[in-house]
Design a protein around this motif. Structure first.
Motif, PDB file in Angstrom:
ATOM      1  N   GLU A 140       0.831  -1.209   0.000  1.00  0.00           N
ATOM      2  CA  GLU A 140       0.000   0.000   0.000  1.00  0.00           C
ATOM      3  C   GLU A 140       0.862   1.254   0.000  1.00  0.00           C
ATOM      4  OE1 GLU A 140      -3.417   0.327  -0.229  1.00  0.00           O
ATOM      5  OE2 GLU A 140      -3.170  -1.776  -0.803  1.00  0.00           O
ATOM      6  N   TYR A 141       1.947   1.203   0.714  1.00  0.00           N
ATOM      7  CA  TYR A 141       2.878   2.337   0.775  1.00  0.00           C
ATOM      8  C   TYR A 141       3.381   2.714  -0.614  1.00  0.00           C
ATOM      9  CZ  TYR A 141       7.534   4.450   1.457  1.00  0.00           C
ATOM     10  OH  TYR A 141       8.647   5.250   1.394  1.00  0.00           O
ATOM     11  N   GLN A 142       3.605   1.701  -1.447  1.00  0.00           N
ATOM     12  CA  GLN A 142       4.099   1.964  -2.796  1.00  0.00           C
ATOM     13  C   GLN A 142       3.085   2.715  -3.658  1.00  0.00           C
ATOM     14  OE1 GLN A 142       5.325  -2.208  -3.698  1.00  0.00           O
ATOM     15  NE2 GLN A 142       7.269  -1.269  -4.301  1.00  0.00           N
ATOM     16  N   ASN A 143       1.802   2.671  -3.255  1.00  0.00           N
ATOM     17  CA  ASN A 143       0.769   3.364  -4.024  1.00  0.00           C
ATOM     18  C   ASN A 143       0.637   4.837  -3.622  1.00  0.00           C
ATOM     19  OD1 ASN A 143      -0.005   1.031  -5.455  1.00  0.00           O
ATOM     20  ND2 ASN A 143      -1.291   0.347  -3.737  1.00  0.00           N
ATOM     21  N   ALA A 144       1.467   5.257  -2.687  1.00  0.00           N
ATOM     22  CA  ALA A 144       1.401   6.652  -2.243  1.00  0.00           C
ATOM     23  C   ALA A 144       1.970   7.579  -3.310  1.00  0.00           C
ATOM     24  CB  ALA A 144       2.175   6.818  -0.939  1.00  0.00           C
ATOM     25  N   SER A 145       1.341   8.730  -3.451  1.00  0.00           N
ATOM     26  CA  SER A 145       1.849   9.762  -4.364  1.00  0.00           C
ATOM     27  C   SER A 145       2.545  10.840  -3.538  1.00  0.00           C
ATOM     28  CB  SER A 145       0.693  10.368  -5.159  1.00  0.00           C
ATOM     29  OG  SER A 145      -0.193  11.053  -4.281  1.00  0.00           O
ATOM     30  N   LYS A 146       2.967  11.883  -4.187  1.00  0.00           N
ATOM     31  CA  LYS A 146       3.662  12.952  -3.478  1.00  0.00           C
ATOM     32  C   LYS A 146       2.742  13.635  -2.468  1.00  0.00           C
ATOM     33  CE  LYS A 146       6.373  17.155  -4.258  1.00  0.00           C
ATOM     34  NZ  LYS A 146       6.923  18.090  -5.270  1.00  0.00           N
ATOM     35  N   ASN A 147       1.440  13.718  -2.813  1.00  0.00           N
ATOM     36  CA  ASN A 147       0.509  14.486  -1.989  1.00  0.00           C
ATOM     37  C   ASN A 147      -0.507  13.644  -1.207  1.00  0.00           C
ATOM     38  OD1 ASN A 147       1.590  16.996  -2.898  1.00  0.00           O
ATOM     39  ND2 ASN A 147       0.500  16.688  -4.837  1.00  0.00           N
ATOM     40  N   ASP A 148      -0.581  12.353  -1.511  1.00  0.00           N
ATOM     41  CA  ASP A 148      -1.611  11.541  -0.859  1.00  0.00           C
ATOM     42  C   ASP A 148      -1.146  10.082  -0.759  1.00  0.00           C
ATOM     43  OD1 ASP A 148      -3.971  11.037   0.414  1.00  0.00           O
ATOM     44  OD2 ASP A 148      -5.128  10.733  -1.421  1.00  0.00           O
ATOM     45  N   ALA A 149      -1.768   9.338   0.154  1.00  0.00           N
ATOM     46  CA  ALA A 149      -1.426   7.926   0.323  1.00  0.00           C
ATOM     47  C   ALA A 149      -2.656   7.175   0.806  1.00  0.00           C
ATOM     48  CB  ALA A 149      -0.289   7.771   1.325  1.00  0.00           C
ATOM     49  N   PRO A 150      -2.848   5.951   0.337  1.00  0.00           N
ATOM     50  CA  PRO A 150      -3.990   5.153   0.796  1.00  0.00           C
ATOM     51  C   PRO A 150      -3.776   4.678   2.225  1.00  0.00           C
ATOM     52  CG  PRO A 150      -2.571   3.821  -0.584  1.00  0.00           C
ATOM     53  CD  PRO A 150      -2.010   5.221  -0.638  1.00  0.00           C
TER      54      PRO A 150
END
Length: 606
Positions: free
Chosen positions: A54-64
């Protein structure tokens, strides 16, 4: 006091703003546990890899966000929560915080300001005295005070062995450390970023309850039917839920002894629990391990575990100690039991259904228990040799266990006649037919070795009597002895020529009648030569059955002595050919009927 159940949405950061203790009656830390082969312990790795995905799906401004489950807590007094359910994931999350801090320190990188306080809280009173409190405290004895080592930054020097929990905590910390080094590449910026995600975006539901009793009931509901925890854990919870507060410490001690006994014997707790129920109570043999807890919930009147949980736990402990002894080839008192040891040699490590009947008979006198173990060994061999399925002989063992529960010591002989010996009589003709046609490929190697060893041992005992060495079947099955093919599988031209017709027939070479047990040192000299040359070496064997292969009469030593009496019952062959192989197979088959006490059915019953 708040009487309400209060579910709260928390992240790891807010979770570790409070203090938690795992009560001393709780189960040990078991994540990270490996078996004797080094296998298992995947829970911690899975915990981290799921979060990292899930951490890998985080963007610069948001994260699941990522949800890791629930914890059940109770705060009856003070600022510390008793952690009733969820200690495995909570402890693992705590160790992860320790490992992240330790890695940043090792990399000489800045440690986030919040991180140390999520592990240890420091407080200074008006006198200037500072005290430190761990955010998580494991109070069960199995953990010792080892968690403090990790909390204080001494994880790399923490003990790796000792108790079960100490080993598992070490394995878990090591797994987290390797995750940081390999997945996060020892990059300080990446470690801090993962820490930020872990503490802010990893979510957990904390269910706060007004009392321990309510917490235990919620624990049971969450884990009903074995989801998340197995029947052993749920049974423990059930006992504590019904115990009085003053019984907790005694119940905790009994349960620890119970689990230690099973764990140290490298046995599976659920298998023990199932076998105990089948042995001690009127339980259908179709009971599966995943249905054990439901059985306890529906049959409290049989076990009395709700009214007297401590007494029931004591009975379970006695059975667990006996079961652990059985796993080591011992009787209830921890002394070597030949019948149990031999059944292990016969069945291998995986066959343990006979433990059900041993558990049912554990109150017998030592002499009668030995009779039971001996008869069980004989019957197990008959079942296995004749191809009786595991499901079928387990059913018969369970039926016998239910009968054994209803008799006294004085009735054991009658019980054995009606159960185990009757089983052997029922299968007698099939036993004879199987042995008369037996080839090496029809039995697993260790079972074939058991068969030849047992026949060889029997003759030695008849001739020479009991001794420390002769009484141990393992001395016969040991690696110092070989299974010798009288006509070798790779027989020389001379050997085949001497044997005559059928020498090239693999079915003849692999017959039981073509096999004998001999010392490895003697066998090395035999190689693949002629029978007329081999018989000289056979004479050098200490095993009377092998020694008498070619000339039994030569080993008579008197008129009425037991050696001569035994030798006169043996057959021997001066020459070796296809007829001799058949004759010897018939002889060994008849001998086997004596060794395994096979009562042949009468003519009228055929």
């Amino acid at each position: 006091m708040n009487k309400q159940i209060d579910p709260q949405d928390r992240n790891i950061k807010s979770l570790f703003q409070d203090f938690y203790r795992v009560p001393d009656y709780q189960r040990e830390y078991v994540w990270g546990e490996t078996d004797p082969r080094g296998e298992g312990g995947e829970e911690v790795e899975q915990f981290l890899s799921d979060i990292y995905s899930e951490y890998q799906n985080a963007s610069k401004n948001d994260a699941p966000e990522y949800f890791i489950g629930t914890v059940v807590v109770c705060r009856e007094a003070g600022d510390v929560f008793d952690l009733i359910d969820g200690q495995q994931r909570t402890t693992t999350a705590y160790l992860t915080l320790c490992a992240l801090r330790d890695k940043l320190v090792a990399l000489k990188a800045d440690v986030p300001e919040e991180l140390p306080g999520q592990i240890i809280y420091s407080s200074t009173n008006w006198q200037g005295e500072t005290t430190q409190s761990l955010r998580l405290d494991l109070q069960y004895e199995d953990a010792g005070d080892v968690l403090r080592r990790y909390a204080e930054g001494a994880g790399t020097d923490a003990p790796s062995d000792g108790t079960r929990s100490i080993r598992n905590l070490y394995n878990a910390y090591l797994t987290i450390k390797e995750f940081i080094e390999t997945t996060l590449k020892n990059d300080p910026a990446e470690v801090r970023r993962f820490y930020g995600y872990f503490t802010n975006k990893v979510k957990i539901i904390r269910i706060e309850t007004p009392t321990v009793a309510v917490a235990l009931k919620i624990f049971e509901t969450i884990n009903d039917r074995g989801v998340g925890l197995d029947a052993m854990d749920l049974l423990k919870n059930l006992l504590f839920m019904n115990a009085k507060g003053e019984e907790f410490s005694k119940l905790k001690a009994v349960w620890k002894q119970l689990t230690d006994a099973i764990y140290q014997a490298n046995e599976k707790p659920l298998r023990f629990l199932r076998y105990y129920l089948l042995a001690a109570h009127d339980v259908d043999g179709r009971l599966r391990e995943d249905a054990i807890y439901d059985w306890f919930r529906k049959n409290a009147e049989q076990t009395n575990h709700e009214k007297k949980p401590l007494a029931f736990a004591g009975k379970l402990l006695d059975a667990a100690k006996a079961y652990a002894h059985f796993a080591k080839g011992q009787n209830v008192a921890g002394e070597e039991e030949a019948g149990i040891i031999n059944t292990r040699l016969l069945g291998g490590k995986s066959i343990k259904q006979h433990f059900i009947l041993l558990l049912a008979g554990r109150s017998l006198s030592p002499a009668n228990f030995s009779k039971l173990a001996d008869d069980l060994e004989k019957t197990m061999f008959v079942w296995l040799l004749t191809g009786t399925s595991g499901k079928e002989y387990e059913r018969r063992i369970i039926e016998a266990a239910h009968q054994l529960n209803k008799i006294s010591d004085a009735q054991l002989e009658l019980f054995l006649e009606k159960t185990l010996r009757a089983e052997r009589q029922t299968l007698a003709l099939e036993f004879r037919r199987t042995l008369l046609g037996l080839k090496t490929w029809q039995l697993r190697g260790f079972r074939l070795r058991y068969l030849l060893a047992k026949l060889t041992q029997y003759i030695d005992l008849q001739a020479y009597g009991s001794s420390a060495s002769r009484d141990r079947l393992s001395d016969y099955t040991a690696g110092g002895n070989d299974i010798e093919h009288i006509l070798a599988s790779n027989a020389s031209f001379e050997a085949m020529e001497e044997f005559g017709e059928g020498a090239a027939d693999i079915h003849i070479r692999q017959c039981l009648g073509n096999l004998l047990l001999i010392e490895k040192a003697i066998n090395r000299a035999l190689q693949n030569g002629r029978y007329s040359g081999k018989i000289v070496a056979y004479e050098q064997s200490k095993f009377l059955l092998t020694k008498c292969q070619a000339d039994a009469a030569a080993h008579e030593v008197g008129k009425d002595d037991r050696i001569t009496a035994t030798v006169r019952k043996l057959e021997s062959w001066q020459t070796w050919n296809a007829v001799a192989v058949t004759e010897r197979q018939e002889f060994l088959s008849k001998l086997a009927e004596v060794v395994w006490d096979i009562p042949m059915p009468s003519a009228s019953s055929n």
